[in-house]
Design a protein around this motif. Structure first.
Motif, PDB file in Angstrom:
ATOM      1  N   PRO A  90      30.425   5.227 -29.539  1.00  0.00           N
ATOM      2  CA  PRO A  90      29.375   5.937 -28.801  1.00  0.00           C
ATOM      3  C   PRO A  90      28.762   5.036 -27.723  1.00  0.00           C
ATOM      4  CG  PRO A  90      28.509   5.146 -30.884  1.00  0.00           C
ATOM      5  CD  PRO A  90      29.986   4.804 -30.888  1.00  0.00           C
ATOM      6  N   ARG A  91      28.273   5.670 -26.669  1.00  0.00           N
ATOM      7  CA  ARG A  91      27.606   4.912 -25.606  1.00  0.00           C
ATOM      8  C   ARG A  91      26.111   4.841 -25.889  1.00  0.00           C
ATOM      9  NH1 ARG A  91      31.008   7.544 -21.646  1.00  0.00           N
ATOM     10  NH2 ARG A  91      29.423   9.156 -21.449  1.00  0.00           N
ATOM     11  N   PRO A  92      25.502   3.697 -25.662  1.00  0.00           N
ATOM     12  CA  PRO A  92      24.066   3.583 -25.917  1.00  0.00           C
ATOM     13  C   PRO A  92      23.192   4.104 -24.787  1.00  0.00           C
ATOM     14  CG  PRO A  92      24.932   1.465 -25.232  1.00  0.00           C
ATOM     15  CD  PRO A  92      26.114   2.392 -25.330  1.00  0.00           C
ATOM     16  N   ALA A  93      23.819   4.377 -23.628  1.00  0.00           N
ATOM     17  CA  ALA A  93      23.036   4.807 -22.464  1.00  0.00           C
ATOM     18  C   ALA A  93      23.939   5.583 -21.514  1.00  0.00           C
ATOM     19  CB  ALA A  93      22.435   3.602 -21.753  1.00  0.00           C
ATOM     20  N   PRO A  94      23.368   6.444 -20.675  1.00  0.00           N
ATOM     21  CA  PRO A  94      24.173   7.279 -19.779  1.00  0.00           C
ATOM     22  C   PRO A  94      24.936   6.481 -18.730  1.00  0.00           C
ATOM     23  CG  PRO A  94      21.944   8.158 -20.009  1.00  0.00           C
ATOM     24  CD  PRO A  94      21.932   6.790 -20.611  1.00  0.00           C
ATOM     25  N   VAL A  95      25.916   7.169 -18.149  1.00  0.00           N
ATOM     26  CA  VAL A  95      26.612   6.701 -16.951  1.00  0.00           C
ATOM     27  C   VAL A  95      26.097   7.521 -15.775  1.00  0.00           C
ATOM     28  CG1 VAL A  95      28.839   6.561 -15.763  1.00  0.00           C
ATOM     29  CG2 VAL A  95      28.688   5.989 -18.204  1.00  0.00           C
ATOM     30  N   VAL A  96      25.750   6.862 -14.684  1.00  0.00           N
ATOM     31  CA  VAL A  96      25.319   7.550 -13.469  1.00  0.00           C
ATOM     32  C   VAL A  96      26.552   7.811 -12.609  1.00  0.00           C
ATOM     33  CG1 VAL A  96      23.942   7.401 -11.366  1.00  0.00           C
ATOM     34  CG2 VAL A  96      23.035   6.497 -13.518  1.00  0.00           C
ATOM     35  N   VAL A  97      26.747   9.062 -12.211  1.00  0.00           N
ATOM     36  CA  VAL A  97      27.871   9.446 -11.365  1.00  0.00           C
ATOM     37  C   VAL A  97      27.334   9.868 -10.003  1.00  0.00           C
ATOM     38  CG1 VAL A  97      29.798  11.039 -11.055  1.00  0.00           C
ATOM     39  CG2 VAL A  97      29.245  10.187 -13.345  1.00  0.00           C
ATOM     40  N   LEU A  98      27.822   9.229  -8.958  1.00  0.00           N
ATOM     41  CA  LEU A  98      27.448   9.582  -7.585  1.00  0.00           C
ATOM     42  C   LEU A  98      28.660  10.223  -6.924  1.00  0.00           C
ATOM     43  CD1 LEU A  98      25.579   6.304  -6.514  1.00  0.00           C
ATOM     44  CD2 LEU A  98      24.649   8.329  -7.677  1.00  0.00           C
ATOM     45  N   GLU A  99      28.553  11.516  -6.641  1.00  0.00           N
ATOM     46  CA  GLU A  99      29.684  12.217  -6.054  1.00  0.00           C
ATOM     47  C   GLU A  99      29.703  12.022  -4.536  1.00  0.00           C
ATOM     48  OE1 GLU A  99      31.909  16.517  -6.326  1.00  0.00           O
ATOM     49  OE2 GLU A  99      29.725  16.492  -6.198  1.00  0.00           O
ATOM     50  N   ASN A 100      30.750  11.359  -4.090  1.00  0.00           N
ATOM     51  CA  ASN A 100      31.004  11.172  -2.666  1.00  0.00           C
ATOM     52  C   ASN A 100      29.771  10.678  -1.901  1.00  0.00           C
ATOM     53  OD1 ASN A 100      32.686  11.154  -0.436  1.00  0.00           O
ATOM     54  ND2 ASN A 100      32.277  13.279   0.094  1.00  0.00           N
ATOM     55  N   PRO A 101      29.153   9.576  -2.341  1.00  0.00           N
ATOM     56  CA  PRO A 101      27.990   9.061  -1.606  1.00  0.00           C
ATOM     57  C   PRO A 101      28.418   8.514  -0.247  1.00  0.00           C
ATOM     58  CG  PRO A 101      28.691   7.474  -3.238  1.00  0.00           C
ATOM     59  CD  PRO A 101      29.538   8.699  -3.453  1.00  0.00           C
ATOM     60  N   ARG A 102      27.486   8.468   0.686  1.00  0.00           N
ATOM     61  CA  ARG A 102      27.802   8.019   2.041  1.00  0.00           C
ATOM     62  C   ARG A 102      27.014   6.781   2.465  1.00  0.00           C
ATOM     63  NH1 ARG A 102      30.417  12.309   4.642  1.00  0.00           N
ATOM     64  NH2 ARG A 102      31.467  13.516   3.013  1.00  0.00           N
ATOM     65  N   ASN A 103      25.855   6.562   1.883  1.00  0.00           N
ATOM     66  CA  ASN A 103      24.967   5.499   2.352  1.00  0.00           C
ATOM     67  C   ASN A 103      25.090   4.276   1.441  1.00  0.00           C
ATOM     68  OD1 ASN A 103      22.219   4.014   2.333  1.00  0.00           O
ATOM     69  ND2 ASN A 103      22.162   5.204   4.224  1.00  0.00           N
ATOM     70  N   LEU A 104      25.530   3.152   2.015  1.00  0.00           N
ATOM     71  CA  LEU A 104      25.751   1.940   1.232  1.00  0.00           C
ATOM     72  C   LEU A 104      24.468   1.439   0.582  1.00  0.00           C
ATOM     73  CD1 LEU A 104      28.024   0.156   3.858  1.00  0.00           C
ATOM     74  CD2 LEU A 104      28.803   1.110   1.684  1.00  0.00           C
ATOM     75  N   THR A 125      32.522   8.574  -6.673  1.00  0.00           N
ATOM     76  CA  THR A 125      33.755   9.230  -6.253  1.00  0.00           C
ATOM     77  C   THR A 125      33.799   9.198  -4.726  1.00  0.00           C
ATOM     78  OG1 THR A 125      32.895  11.494  -6.011  1.00  0.00           O
ATOM     79  CG2 THR A 125      33.537  10.789  -8.232  1.00  0.00           C
ATOM     80  N   GLY A 126      34.965   9.437  -4.153  1.00  0.00           N
ATOM     81  CA  GLY A 126      35.078   9.433  -2.698  1.00  0.00           C
ATOM     82  C   GLY A 126      35.535   8.086  -2.166  1.00  0.00           C
ATOM     83  N   VAL A 127      35.373   7.893  -0.862  1.00  0.00           N
ATOM     84  CA  VAL A 127      35.978   6.750  -0.190  1.00  0.00           C
ATOM     85  C   VAL A 127      35.074   5.522  -0.136  1.00  0.00           C
ATOM     86  CG1 VAL A 127      37.423   8.241   1.229  1.00  0.00           C
ATOM     87  CG2 VAL A 127      35.174   7.558   2.082  1.00  0.00           C
ATOM     88  N   LEU A 128      33.794   5.650  -0.391  1.00  0.00           N
ATOM     89  CA  LEU A 128      32.893   4.503  -0.302  1.00  0.00           C
ATOM     90  C   LEU A 128      33.212   3.493  -1.403  1.00  0.00           C
ATOM     91  CD1 LEU A 128      29.118   4.506   0.431  1.00  0.00           C
ATOM     92  CD2 LEU A 128      29.949   3.342  -1.620  1.00  0.00           C
ATOM     93  N   ASP A 129      33.277   2.216  -1.037  1.00  0.00           N
ATOM     94  CA  ASP A 129      33.537   1.140  -1.988  1.00  0.00           C
ATOM     95  C   ASP A 129      32.214   0.684  -2.592  1.00  0.00           C
ATOM     96  OD1 ASP A 129      34.267  -1.078  -3.426  1.00  0.00           O
ATOM     97  OD2 ASP A 129      34.830  -2.292  -1.686  1.00  0.00           O
ATOM     98  N   PHE A 184      25.069  13.201  -9.614  1.00  0.00           N
ATOM     99  CA  PHE A 184      24.247  13.469  -8.442  1.00  0.00           C
ATOM    100  C   PHE A 184      25.145  13.682  -7.232  1.00  0.00           C
ATOM    101  CE2 PHE A 184      21.967  10.905 -11.426  1.00  0.00           C
ATOM    102  CZ  PHE A 184      20.660  11.372 -11.405  1.00  0.00           C
ATOM    103  N   GLY A 185      24.850  14.730  -6.474  1.00  0.00           N
ATOM    104  CA  GLY A 185      25.529  14.952  -5.206  1.00  0.00           C
ATOM    105  C   GLY A 185      24.753  14.307  -4.074  1.00  0.00           C
ATOM    106  N   SER A 186      25.131  14.629  -2.851  1.00  0.00           N
ATOM    107  CA  SER A 186      24.445  14.062  -1.695  1.00  0.00           C
ATOM    108  C   SER A 186      23.152  14.820  -1.434  1.00  0.00           C
ATOM    109  CB  SER A 186      25.340  14.138  -0.459  1.00  0.00           C
ATOM    110  OG  SER A 186      25.541  15.486  -0.081  1.00  0.00           O
ATOM    111  N   GLU A 187      22.235  14.172  -0.686  1.00  0.00           N
ATOM    112  CA  GLU A 187      20.985  14.841  -0.357  1.00  0.00           C
ATOM    113  C   GLU A 187      21.232  16.104   0.463  1.00  0.00           C
ATOM    114  OE1 GLU A 187      21.511  11.538   0.120  1.00  0.00           O
ATOM    115  OE2 GLU A 187      19.657  10.378  -0.062  1.00  0.00           O
TER     116      GLU A 187
END
Length: 234
Positions: A90-104, A125-129, A184-187
């Motif tokens: 089990p995980r002790p805490a959530p994972v934050v998922v940012l879908e296709n973020p654009r701002n570094l 997710t997406g192309v941002l490193d 979370f998606g983009s603003e």
């Protein structure tokens, strides 16, 4: 290798076990003074590690000079180890998922929040490193305090997906489980239809009418604060 740009990035990387191979400064004395004031536990390590170079050499090696005038190179964590941490059960805490973020900078701020709240990690997710130098700079080197990776949407870690969406249930009425993926998606565009289909539940942050959106990092902070719940009674 990962660029650690600035004193706080170097400090946090060292505190959380980064393999820092080299560090330079054009003013080592001021760096040691900062260490004494802000990270006395690391003063000796920083003294041994940092090599003083001329200001001209520093500018040649580091294109954007941080005000603290120190930079280092560290080994990037093994992606496989990060993936194991993200997928463990089990995980002790959530994972934050940012879908296709654009701002570094926003992604860096989210990594810093995730580290502070003790989240299991941050997945983009997406192309941002998410290991781009500007992200590491904005996160103050706290990538080493949590698991940070980029994955396709189809390869997200296991767990129920709680996606933030204005049409969702008020997050204050929802208990977020420790093994949740907080997505979370983009603003501007919000979550995609693909992520919406995958969501276990849509949840919404309280917002005054006619206010269009929150900053991404602000939204993540509110969701993680809600997950953490009230402090224990004394």
């Amino acid at each position: 290798m990962v660029l650690l740009d600035g004193f706080h990035a170097l400090k946090h990387a060292l505190r959380f076990g980064a393999d820092v191979r080299v560090a330079i400064s054009s003013d080592k004395g001021s760096i040691l003074t900062l260490a004494d004031e802000l990270a006395s536990d690391l003063t000796d390590r920083i003294d041994d590690l940092v090599i003083e170079v001329s200001a001209e050499t520093y500018r040649d090696l580091v294109l954007k000079v941080h005000p603290t005038q120190v930079a280092g190179l560290a080994v990037r964590p093994d992606p496989q180890r990060n993936l194991e941490n993200l997928s463990r059960a089990p995980r002790p805490a959530p994972v934050v998922v940012l879908e296709n973020p654009r701002n570094l900078g926003n992604v860096g701020a989210v990594v810093r929040l995730a580290a502070g709240f003790g989240a299991t990690g941050v997945v983009t997710t997406g192309v941002l490193d998410p290991w781009h130098p500007n992200v590491v700079r904005a996160a103050a080197g706290l990538h080493y305090a949590t698991a940070v990776e980029s994955l396709p949407l189809d390869d997200l870690p296991p767990g129920p997906v709680y996606a933030l969406d204005p049409e969702g249930e008020d997050i204050r009425s929802v208990a977020l489980p420790d093994d949740a993926l907080l997505a979370f998606g983009s603003e501007r565009h919000g979550i995609s239809s693909e992520l919406r289909k995958r969501a276990t539940k849509l949840v919404a942050l309280p917002m005054r009418p006619q206010v269009s959106s929150y900053n991404l990092a602000t939204s993540v902070a509110m969701a993680l604060f809600h997950w953490g719940g009230p402090p224990a009674a004394p």
